[in-house]
Design a protein around this motif. Structure first.
Motif, PDB file in Angstrom:
ATOM      1  N   SER A  85       0.826  -1.206   0.000  1.00 17.61           N
ATOM      2  CA  SER A  85       0.000   0.000   0.000  1.00 17.61           C
ATOM      3  C   SER A  85       0.864   1.262   0.000  1.00 17.61           C
ATOM      4  O   SER A  85       0.566   2.235  -0.701  1.00 17.61           O
ATOM      5  N   ILE A  86       1.932   1.242   0.776  1.00 20.53           N
ATOM      6  CA  ILE A  86       2.846   2.392   0.838  1.00 20.53           C
ATOM      7  C   ILE A  86       3.477   2.643  -0.533  1.00 20.53           C
ATOM      8  O   ILE A  86       3.570   3.787  -0.988  1.00 20.53           O
ATOM      9  N   LEU A  87       3.917   1.591  -1.197  1.00 21.09           N
ATOM     10  CA  LEU A  87       4.535   1.753  -2.524  1.00 21.09           C
ATOM     11  C   LEU A  87       3.544   2.308  -3.529  1.00 21.09           C
ATOM     12  O   LEU A  87       3.871   3.203  -4.319  1.00 21.09           O
ATOM     13  N   TYR A  88       2.315   1.795  -3.509  1.00 22.22           N
ATOM     14  CA  TYR A  88       1.296   2.323  -4.429  1.00 22.22           C
ATOM     15  C   TYR A  88       1.014   3.788  -4.123  1.00 22.22           C
ATOM     16  O   TYR A  88       1.010   4.636  -5.017  1.00 22.22           O
ATOM     17  N   PHE A  89       0.771   4.086  -2.844  1.00 23.23           N
ATOM     18  CA  PHE A  89       0.481   5.470  -2.442  1.00 23.23           C
ATOM     19  C   PHE A  89       1.625   6.408  -2.815  1.00 23.23           C
ATOM     20  O   PHE A  89       1.419   7.442  -3.444  1.00 23.23           O
ATOM     21  N   GLY A  90       2.842   6.048  -2.428  1.00 25.53           N
ATOM     22  CA  GLY A  90       3.972   6.955  -2.614  1.00 25.53           C
ATOM     23  C   GLY A  90       4.423   7.102  -4.051  1.00 25.53           C
ATOM     24  O   GLY A  90       4.694   8.209  -4.510  1.00 25.53           O
ATOM     25  N   LEU A  91       4.500   5.997  -4.778  1.00 22.91           N
ATOM     26  CA  LEU A  91       5.075   6.044  -6.121  1.00 22.91           C
ATOM     27  C   LEU A  91       4.050   6.316  -7.215  1.00 22.91           C
ATOM     28  O   LEU A  91       4.350   7.028  -8.182  1.00 22.91           O
ATOM     29  N   ILE A  92       2.847   5.768  -7.091  1.00 22.89           N
ATOM     30  CA  ILE A  92       1.845   5.907  -8.151  1.00 22.89           C
ATOM     31  C   ILE A  92       0.817   6.988  -7.820  1.00 22.89           C
ATOM     32  O   ILE A  92       0.622   7.935  -8.582  1.00 22.89           O
ATOM     33  N   ASP A  93       0.162   6.845  -6.682  1.00 20.88           N
ATOM     34  CA  ASP A  93      -0.953   7.724  -6.332  1.00 20.88           C
ATOM     35  C   ASP A  93      -0.515   9.175  -6.133  1.00 20.88           C
ATOM     36  O   ASP A  93      -1.242  10.095  -6.494  1.00 20.88           O
ATOM     37  N   THR A  94       0.641   9.387  -5.553  1.00 20.48           N
ATOM     38  CA  THR A  94       1.100  10.770  -5.364  1.00 20.48           C
ATOM     39  C   THR A  94       2.310  11.082  -6.240  1.00 20.48           C
ATOM     40  O   THR A  94       2.277  12.028  -7.013  1.00 20.48           O
ATOM     41  N   GLY A  95       3.377  10.293  -6.117  1.00 18.79           N
ATOM     42  CA  GLY A  95       4.608  10.598  -6.852  1.00 18.79           C
ATOM     43  C   GLY A  95       4.385  10.781  -8.335  1.00 18.79           C
ATOM     44  O   GLY A  95       4.733  11.809  -8.907  1.00 18.79           O
ATOM     45  N   PHE A  96       3.779   9.798  -8.982  1.00 19.52           N
ATOM     46  CA  PHE A  96       3.582   9.899 -10.424  1.00 19.52           C
ATOM     47  C   PHE A  96       2.375  10.762 -10.786  1.00 19.52           C
ATOM     48  O   PHE A  96       2.490  11.709 -11.552  1.00 19.52           O
ATOM     49  N   SER A  97       1.204  10.445 -10.239  1.00 21.78           N
ATOM     50  CA  SER A  97      -0.007  11.126 -10.705  1.00 21.78           C
ATOM     51  C   SER A  97      -0.020  12.621 -10.375  1.00 21.78           C
ATOM     52  O   SER A  97      -0.410  13.437 -11.212  1.00 21.78           O
ATOM     53  N   GLU A  98       0.414  13.006  -9.178  1.00 22.31           N
ATOM     54  CA  GLU A  98       0.427  14.432  -8.845  1.00 22.31           C
ATOM     55  C   GLU A  98       1.458  15.185  -9.667  1.00 22.31           C
ATOM     56  O   GLU A  98       1.208  16.306 -10.120  1.00 22.31           O
ATOM     57  N   GLU A  99       2.619  14.594  -9.866  1.00 22.09           N
ATOM     58  CA  GLU A  99       3.635  15.275 -10.674  1.00 22.09           C
ATOM     59  C   GLU A  99       3.217  15.345 -12.138  1.00 22.09           C
ATOM     60  O   GLU A  99       3.457  16.335 -12.822  1.00 22.09           O
ATOM     61  N   PHE A 100       2.597  14.304 -12.643  1.00 12.60           N
ATOM     62  CA  PHE A 100       2.087  14.283 -14.009  1.00 12.60           C
ATOM     63  C   PHE A 100       1.144  15.464 -14.221  1.00 12.60           C
ATOM     64  O   PHE A 100       1.265  16.205 -15.191  1.00 12.60           O
ATOM     65  N   PHE A 101       0.202  15.636 -13.290  1.00 14.88           N
ATOM     66  CA  PHE A 101      -0.770  16.711 -13.449  1.00 14.88           C
ATOM     67  C   PHE A 101      -0.200  18.087 -13.098  1.00 14.88           C
ATOM     68  O   PHE A 101      -0.268  19.018 -13.892  1.00 14.88           O
ATOM     69  N   PHE A 102       0.356  18.218 -11.892  1.00 22.57           N
ATOM     70  CA  PHE A 102       0.731  19.550 -11.420  1.00 22.57           C
ATOM     71  C   PHE A 102       1.973  20.112 -12.099  1.00 22.57           C
ATOM     72  O   PHE A 102       1.984  21.269 -12.518  1.00 22.57           O
ATOM     73  N   ARG A 103       3.064  19.357 -12.185  1.00 21.73           N
ATOM     74  CA  ARG A 103       4.275  19.870 -12.820  1.00 21.73           C
ATOM     75  C   ARG A 103       4.281  19.599 -14.325  1.00 21.73           C
ATOM     76  O   ARG A 103       4.748  20.404 -15.104  1.00 21.73           O
ATOM     77  N   GLY A 104       3.749  18.449 -14.741  1.00 17.07           N
ATOM     78  CA  GLY A 104       3.763  18.108 -16.153  1.00 17.07           C
ATOM     79  C   GLY A 104       2.739  18.871 -16.968  1.00 17.07           C
ATOM     80  O   GLY A 104       3.021  19.343 -18.060  1.00 17.07           O
ATOM     81  N   PHE A 105       1.546  18.996 -16.426  1.00 14.73           N
ATOM     82  CA  PHE A 105       0.472  19.668 -17.163  1.00 14.73           C
ATOM     83  C   PHE A 105       0.276  21.114 -16.718  1.00 14.73           C
ATOM     84  O   PHE A 105       0.514  22.040 -17.472  1.00 14.73           O
ATOM     85  N   LEU A 106      -0.154  21.308 -15.489  1.00 16.20           N
ATOM     86  CA  LEU A 106      -0.568  22.638 -15.039  1.00 16.20           C
ATOM     87  C   LEU A 106       0.567  23.649 -15.062  1.00 16.20           C
ATOM     88  O   LEU A 106       0.414  24.744 -15.632  1.00 16.20           O
ATOM     89  N   LEU A 107       1.688  23.335 -14.470  1.00 14.39           N
ATOM     90  CA  LEU A 107       2.804  24.286 -14.446  1.00 14.39           C
ATOM     91  C   LEU A 107       3.253  24.641 -15.859  1.00 14.39           C
ATOM     92  O   LEU A 107       3.443  25.816 -16.179  1.00 14.39           O
ATOM     93  N   LYS A 108       3.418  23.660 -16.700  1.00 13.51           N
ATOM     94  CA  LYS A 108       3.914  23.930 -18.052  1.00 13.51           C
ATOM     95  C   LYS A 108       2.935  24.817 -18.837  1.00 13.51           C
ATOM     96  O   LYS A 108       3.350  25.706 -19.578  1.00 13.51           O
ATOM     97  N   ARG A 109       1.628  24.606 -18.672  1.00 14.81           N
ATOM     98  CA  ARG A 109       0.653  25.437 -19.385  1.00 14.81           C
ATOM     99  C   ARG A 109       0.656  26.857 -18.819  1.00 14.81           C
ATOM    100  O   ARG A 109       0.623  27.828 -19.562  1.00 14.81           O
ATOM    101  N   LEU A 110       0.699  26.993 -17.493  1.00 13.38           N
ATOM    102  CA  LEU A 110       0.713  28.324 -16.875  1.00 13.38           C
ATOM    103  C   LEU A 110       2.011  29.058 -17.187  1.00 13.38           C
ATOM    104  O   LEU A 110       2.011  30.273 -17.429  1.00 13.38           O
ATOM    105  N   GLN A 111       3.116  28.330 -17.173  1.00 12.11           N
ATOM    106  CA  GLN A 111       4.417  28.928 -17.494  1.00 12.11           C
ATOM    107  C   GLN A 111       4.440  29.432 -18.933  1.00 12.11           C
ATOM    108  O   GLN A 111       4.959  30.521 -19.207  1.00 12.11           O
ATOM    109  N   ASN A 112       3.883  28.673 -19.850  1.00 18.17           N
ATOM    110  CA  ASN A 112       3.825  29.120 -21.246  1.00 18.17           C
ATOM    111  C   ASN A 112       2.997  30.386 -21.395  1.00 18.17           C
ATOM    112  O   ASN A 112       3.292  31.229 -22.230  1.00 18.17           O
ATOM    113  N   ARG A 113       1.980  30.508 -20.572  1.00 17.70           N
ATOM    114  CA  ARG A 113       1.068  31.654 -20.674  1.00 17.70           C
ATOM    115  C   ARG A 113       1.586  32.892 -19.927  1.00 17.70           C
ATOM    116  O   ARG A 113       1.482  34.004 -20.415  1.00 17.70           O
TER     117      ARG A 113
END
Length: 195
Positions: A85-113
């Motif tokens: 459960s810890i590995l799923y939570f840390g690596l997939i649920d937060t590590g990957f998915s939050e970074e995918f959305f917040f730094r990969g998507f949101l930050l890059k779009r806001l930075q471009n704008r």
């Protein structure tokens, strides 16, 4: 991860890319899933981030957040049985998915704008709000802990944004690892009653 979070974190960015950038850039490059071009500051910032997260969770967060309200505290005393459960939570649920959305998507779009400083600040505020809202919805009496959690998460989000854009050449891979390993480490500390 519930379906709404999945849609927001994954379907929205993929749809946005399909509509706006499909003909200009590959999806992986557009979202930041590419080989990092690390600068010396990456390693320093990674170490500082790990230390600050540990110090914050061990010594600062308990000053304002009632015990048991962090996600990691759910693993308290569970030992090795919590590892999957810890590995799923840390690596997939937060590590990957939050970074995918917040730094990969949101930050890059806001930075471009709006440019890096404004874009990074706006995305960090949204990241902080994502941590604020669940806590404040539990009880309005948690306004102070929720506000402090907003500030800590917002600062962390800002630092992750800086690491991905200024110290990693736009790659989100280092922050996926930093965020994921950080959450796994803190969760394991809880699991073995070391927090």
């Amino acid at each position: 991860m519930d379906i709404l979070v999945f849609v927001i974190y994954f379907i929205v960015p993929i749809g946005w890319w399909l509509i706006t950038a499909r003909k200009k850039e590959s999806f992986f490059s557009w979202i930041g899933l590419k080989k990092p071009t690390p600068r010396k500051s990456l390693w320093i910032l990674a170490i500082v981030n790990v230390v600050l997260n540990y110090v914050s969770l061990k010594y600062i967060t308990p000053l304002f957040l009632p015990q048991g309200l962090t996600v990691q505290s759910q693993y308290a005393g569970m030992g090795w049985s919590a590892l999957p459960s810890i590995l799923y939570f840390g690596l997939i649920d937060t590590g990957f998915s939050e970074e995918f959305f917040f730094r990969g998507f949101l930050l890059k779009r806001l930075q471009n704008r709006f440019g890096f400083v404004v874009g990074n600040t706006l995305h960090a505020a949204v990241f902080g709000l994502m941590h604020f809202v669940p806590l404040i919805t539990l009880s309005i009496s948690l306004w102070f802990p929720a506000t402090m959690f907003f500030l800590v998460a917002g600062l962390t989000g800002w630092m992750y944004g800086y690491i991905s854009e200024k110290s990693s050449g736009g790659s989100i891979i280092p922050v996926i690892l930093i965020h994921g390993v950080g959450n796994v480490t803190v969760s394991l500390l809880y699991a073995f009653n070391l927090m």
